[in-house]
Motif scaffolding. Structure first.
Motif, PDB file in Angstrom:
ATOM      1  N   GLU A   1      29.507 -69.172  44.233  1.00 28.59           N
ATOM      2  CA  GLU A   1      29.396 -68.374  45.630  1.00 28.59           C
ATOM      3  C   GLU A   1      29.927 -68.870  46.790  1.00 28.59           C
ATOM      4  O   GLU A   1      30.601 -67.991  47.404  1.00 28.59           O
ATOM      5  N   LYS A   2      30.148 -70.260  46.955  1.00 33.50           N
ATOM      6  CA  LYS A   2      30.961 -70.885  47.925  1.00 33.50           C
ATOM      7  C   LYS A   2      32.464 -70.589  47.772  1.00 33.50           C
ATOM      8  O   LYS A   2      33.070 -70.436  48.650  1.00 33.50           O
ATOM      9  N   ALA A   3      32.637 -70.948  46.618  1.00 39.38           N
ATOM     10  CA  ALA A   3      34.093 -70.819  46.119  1.00 39.38           C
ATOM     11  C   ALA A   3      34.661 -69.343  46.297  1.00 39.38           C
ATOM     12  O   ALA A   3      35.896 -69.018  47.216  1.00 39.38           O
ATOM     13  N   ASP A   4      33.967 -68.305  45.890  1.00 36.45           N
ATOM     14  CA  ASP A   4      34.352 -66.997  46.462  1.00 36.45           C
ATOM     15  C   ASP A   4      34.452 -66.509  47.820  1.00 36.45           C
ATOM     16  O   ASP A   4      35.423 -66.105  48.086  1.00 36.45           O
ATOM     17  N   GLU A   5      33.373 -67.184  48.607  1.00 39.02           N
ATOM     18  CA  GLU A   5      33.246 -67.091  50.032  1.00 39.02           C
ATOM     19  C   GLU A   5      34.780 -67.673  50.802  1.00 39.02           C
ATOM     20  O   GLU A   5      35.245 -67.248  51.429  1.00 39.02           O
ATOM     21  N   GLY A   6      34.909 -68.839  50.111  1.00 38.95           N
ATOM     22  CA  GLY A   6      36.250 -69.487  50.628  1.00 38.95           C
ATOM     23  C   GLY A   6      37.340 -68.708  50.181  1.00 38.95           C
ATOM     24  O   GLY A   6      38.365 -68.637  51.253  1.00 38.95           O
ATOM     25  N   LEU A   7      37.613 -68.245  49.079  1.00 46.02           N
ATOM     26  CA  LEU A   7      38.766 -67.390  48.697  1.00 46.02           C
ATOM     27  C   LEU A   7      38.871 -66.228  49.444  1.00 46.02           C
ATOM     28  O   LEU A   7      40.195 -65.814  49.764  1.00 46.02           O
ATOM     29  N   SER A   8      37.745 -65.657  50.006  1.00 48.56           N
ATOM     30  CA  SER A   8      38.062 -64.408  50.864  1.00 48.56           C
ATOM     31  C   SER A   8      38.383 -64.570  51.986  1.00 48.56           C
ATOM     32  O   SER A   8      39.032 -63.680  52.799  1.00 48.56           O
ATOM     33  N   GLN A   9      38.483 -65.946  52.635  1.00 48.35           N
ATOM     34  CA  GLN A   9      39.170 -66.527  53.681  1.00 48.35           C
ATOM     35  C   GLN A   9      40.361 -66.950  53.736  1.00 48.35           C
ATOM     36  O   GLN A   9      41.288 -67.133  54.800  1.00 48.35           O
ATOM     37  N   VAL A  10      41.133 -66.955  52.566  1.00 49.16           N
ATOM     38  CA  VAL A  10      42.505 -67.322  52.432  1.00 49.16           C
ATOM     39  C   VAL A  10      43.539 -66.279  52.652  1.00 49.16           C
ATOM     40  O   VAL A  10      43.160 -65.106  52.059  1.00 49.16           O
ATOM     41  N   ASP A  11      44.382 -66.366  53.595  1.00 48.79           N
ATOM     42  CA  ASP A  11      45.108 -65.333  53.998  1.00 48.79           C
ATOM     43  C   ASP A  11      46.463 -64.945  52.924  1.00 48.79           C
ATOM     44  O   ASP A  11      46.684 -63.664  52.508  1.00 48.79           O
ATOM     45  N   HIS A  12      46.992 -66.118  52.316  1.00 50.83           N
ATOM     46  CA  HIS A  12      47.924 -65.556  51.316  1.00 50.83           C
ATOM     47  C   HIS A  12      47.211 -65.523  49.992  1.00 50.83           C
ATOM     48  O   HIS A  12      46.201 -65.512  49.817  1.00 50.83           O
ATOM     49  N   ASP A  13      48.184 -64.795  48.992  1.00 55.76           N
ATOM     50  CA  ASP A  13      47.811 -64.223  47.697  1.00 55.76           C
ATOM     51  C   ASP A  13      47.232 -65.671  46.889  1.00 55.76           C
ATOM     52  O   ASP A  13      47.881 -66.579  46.970  1.00 55.76           O
ATOM     53  N   VAL A  14      46.299 -65.424  46.171  1.00 56.93           N
ATOM     54  CA  VAL A  14      45.994 -66.713  45.154  1.00 56.93           C
ATOM     55  C   VAL A  14      46.280 -65.896  43.848  1.00 56.93           C
ATOM     56  O   VAL A  14      45.725 -64.857  43.496  1.00 56.93           O
ATOM     57  N   ALA A  15      47.173 -66.802  43.081  1.00 57.78           N
ATOM     58  CA  ALA A  15      47.727 -66.466  41.818  1.00 57.78           C
ATOM     59  C   ALA A  15      46.750 -66.412  40.577  1.00 57.78           C
ATOM     60  O   ALA A  15      46.754 -65.888  39.540  1.00 57.78           O
TER      61      ALA A  15
END
Length: 657
Positions: free
Chosen positions: A204-218
């Motif tokens: 859940e924390k990881a998903d929340e963090g990923l949602s705040q990353v501006d660049h594309d995550v591959a």
């Protein structure tokens, strides 16, 4: 208590120094005190002995290139692979021996031999390549103490992709900030883990963090730790670790030949501006330094079972759970849980069961052991222990002596090690096969480490005087820069005491220290952990050490409170040992103890007894909140605390609300 036991206790309490047992010296990896002269007379070529602990694809030409100081380069033109040095080269002689012994929170265990670890690292490396991870791509890891974390680190090293491990206890914001800074497009995380038997839903924390990353995550890889405990969603671009590795069963990946100065990993640490700094460590200098210090300071041998109780999310775990021990081919213990679950003897149970030879832990943990009582280690056979170590903060003499007696049986040398994320490995400590140990003092600088204690003008201070710790020459394990911010690298670490015009560069770690007549260094804590009481600069560590030296005190934290006459006054927050009362008599003894140890100028204005201190999830005391309470300021953010309720309890005691 028998008279002879009382007499023994008294002698131990009064002793100011301890010699290593002759039986230890006879078997020590390093026992010739001439090593100090050798390093001084043959610097920097002396560091070849660290490089000689590694296997090289291409031999280096130059030990140290200082032509662009302070951007030093070590073992230039050499090439090697860290994963191959930790795994492949041990297969012939150590393939069937344990590389990692993992103990889970719920009591599960996994043993990875060097052959098995090599196999899974290869399969993981092949899976990462299949996802698109290439050489020099930064792979972020947001994981607890599960075996897949060192597997992923070594897999990244194998394919030449630097890793950036984010401590699992950090927030989603912290993850996002670090991924943004590193421009990392890949994340390896897990569904969750256990704390005190309860599942924590980490994804859940990881998903929340990923949602705040501006660049594309591959690509996102998720390790299944909780099984049926947590049915987590797998979105597009997310992959199950077990499935990925299974698809690569039997795959082999040739280790990528890396230049000595190629980045091995990034580790983010706090900075004076509040923005985390990406500390850049490179392949050859870092790996040779942690291998050498593991061998010389921790006395690690291939046949040992060695246990560092840190978390791999911190530099201690990188250097002294993964890279240092595995480079030497030893067995490294990994423990997922806490020291007091399911019982307060959990660590000693593990030492007993696995016949641990070397145990390396933090003073915070030792103070907790003291508070719980010696009856817990006494329930187990700890006779396998040969060496003890401490790391993370200075240890006060009373805790040192408790550790020496109740864990080491007065037969194990203790190495009290000072170093930082930025130094890569140990810098100031005794060599256990050579040096006298002085409780409370880390020891002399290691051979080849030019550490000096200086005043504000950069001049060396005399014995007994407090000053500022500096490192006057480079060393192989040092950080190379702050990632993508060379200016910050210079301003944060080199600006204070260097003279660029004269090409004289001095590293300043921002720690206060004191030197004794034998050249031993006592680290007094961070420079910002200094109080100015009536114009006198007092280290909080020194006052805390005096307080914990009082019988019945388990732990203490000292901060400064505003005072209209003194400028700052000493506020002491104190935890007593079980069976001791926080009463007026105890308060008087604490005040007297501080006055005796330091002088009346350090006399605490307030002594506040509390059952707990506010601590982060990594165990650090959050003194900032204690300062807020002392000054009746609005409390700052408590979200990073593992025990936020204690702050209001302390506030009521101090402010009477």
């Amino acid at each position: 208590m028998p008279d002879d036991t009382v007499e023994l206790e008294a002698r131990l309490e009064e002793a100011e120094s301890f010699e290593p047992p002759e039986s230890f010296v006879e078997q020590a990896n390093v026992s010739d005190e001439g090593i100090y002269d050798e390093f001084e007379e043959n610097w920097p070529e002396c560091w070849e002995r660290a490089a000689d602990l590694l296997d090289w694809d291409e031999e280096y030409d130059t030990v140290l290139d200082d032509g662009d100081a302070p951007f030093y380069e070590w073992f230039t033109d050499g090439s090697l692979n860290a994963s191959a040095n930790c795994l492949d080269r041990h297969l012939d002689e150590r393939g069937d021996e344990a590389a990692i012994e993992w103990i889970g929170e719920l009591g599960e265990t996994r043993t990875y031999t060097y052959e098995e670890l090599h196999r899974e690292v290869n399969e993981c490396a092949a899976a990462l390549r299949e996802l698109g991870v290439g050489e020099d791509d930064v792979v972020t890891m947001y994981m607890p103490m599960v075996p897949e974390l060192p597997v992923a680190m070594l897999a990244c090293a194998r394919i030449g992709a630097p890793h950036s491990v984010v401590f699992a206890g950090f927030s989603a914001d912290a993850l996002a900030t670090r991924m943004e800074s590193a421009e990392s497009e890949y994340l390896i995380t897990c569904d969750g883990y256990y704390r005190r038997g309860d599942p924590l839903h980490h994804k859940e924390k990881a998903d929340e963090g990923l949602s705040q990353v501006d660049h594309d995550v591959a690509g996102v890889v998720v390790v299944d730790r909780l099984g049926d405990e947590y049915d987590h969603p797998m979105d597009n671009g997310e992959h199950d670790y077990g499935d990925l590795v299974a698809e690569q069963e039997g795959a082999t990946v040739d280790p990528v030949e890396r230049d000595a100065e190629d980045m091995l990993f990034l580790m983010y640490t706090s900075g004076t501006t509040g923005e985390p700094k990406g500390v850049k460590h490179t392949t050859a200098g870092y790996l040779s330094y942690v291998a050498w210090t593991s061998r010389a300071v921790l006395d690690v041998k291939p046949d040992d079972t060695y246990w560092c109780s840190a978390d791999i999310g911190w530099i201690t775990g990188h250097s002294y759970i993964v890279y240092g021990p595995l480079a030497l081919g030893t067995t490294s213990v990994m423990y997922e849980g806490t020291p007091d679950y399911p019982e307060k003897d959990r660590l000693w149970e593990i030492v007993d069961e696995y016949d641990v030879d070397i145990f390396y832990t933090a003073p915070t943990a030792i103070r907790a052991f003291m508070k719980w009582g010696s009856e817990y280690p006494e329930q187990h056979d700890l006779s396998s222990l040969r060496l003890l170590g401490t790391v993370g903060e200075p240890i006060n003499p009373r805790a040192w002596k408790w550790y020496y007696k109740h864990i080491g049986g007065e037969d194990c040398p203790i190495v009290d090690t000072w170093w930082q994320t930025e130094t890569g490995g140990m810098m100031v400590t005794t060599l256990p096969g050579i040096n006298t140990m002085k409780p409370g003092s880390a020891g002399p600088p290691l051979p080849g480490v030019d550490a000096k204690v200086v005043d504000t003008a950069g001049e060396e201070v005399g014995a007994g005087r407090a000053g500022y710790l500096t490192i006057q020459k480079p060393w192989p394990g040092m950080l190379r820069t702050v990632y993508k911010n060379d200016d910050r690298y210079i301003s944060e670490y080199w600006a204070e005491y260097s003279d660029p015009d004269a090409d004289e560069w001095v590293y300043f770690p921002e720690d206060g220290a004191k030197l004794d007549e034998d050249g031993y260094i006592t680290v007094l804590g961070r420079v910002d952990d200094v109080l100015n009481v009536s114009g006198h600069r007092l280290g909080t560590m020194e006052i805390e050490s005096a307080i914990v030296g009082v019988e019945g005190v388990a732990e203490a934290a000292v901060v400064g409170g505003d005072h209209e006459v003194k400028g700052e006054a000493v506020y002491a927050y104190v935890i007593t040992e079980e069976g001791s009362d926080g009463d007026d008599e105890m308060r008087d003894r604490i005040v007297a103890g501080v006055e005796d140890a330091i002088g009346p100028i350090a006399r605490p204005e307030e002594v506040v007894f509390t059952p707990e201190l506010p601590k982060t999830r990594s165990g650090k005391i959050m003194r900032r909140l204690l300062e807020d309470i002392a000054n009746e300021d609005e409390l700052g953010d408590t979200s990073t605390l593992r025990n936020p309720d204690v702050v209001e309890d302390i506030q009521r005691k101090v402010q009477g609300d």
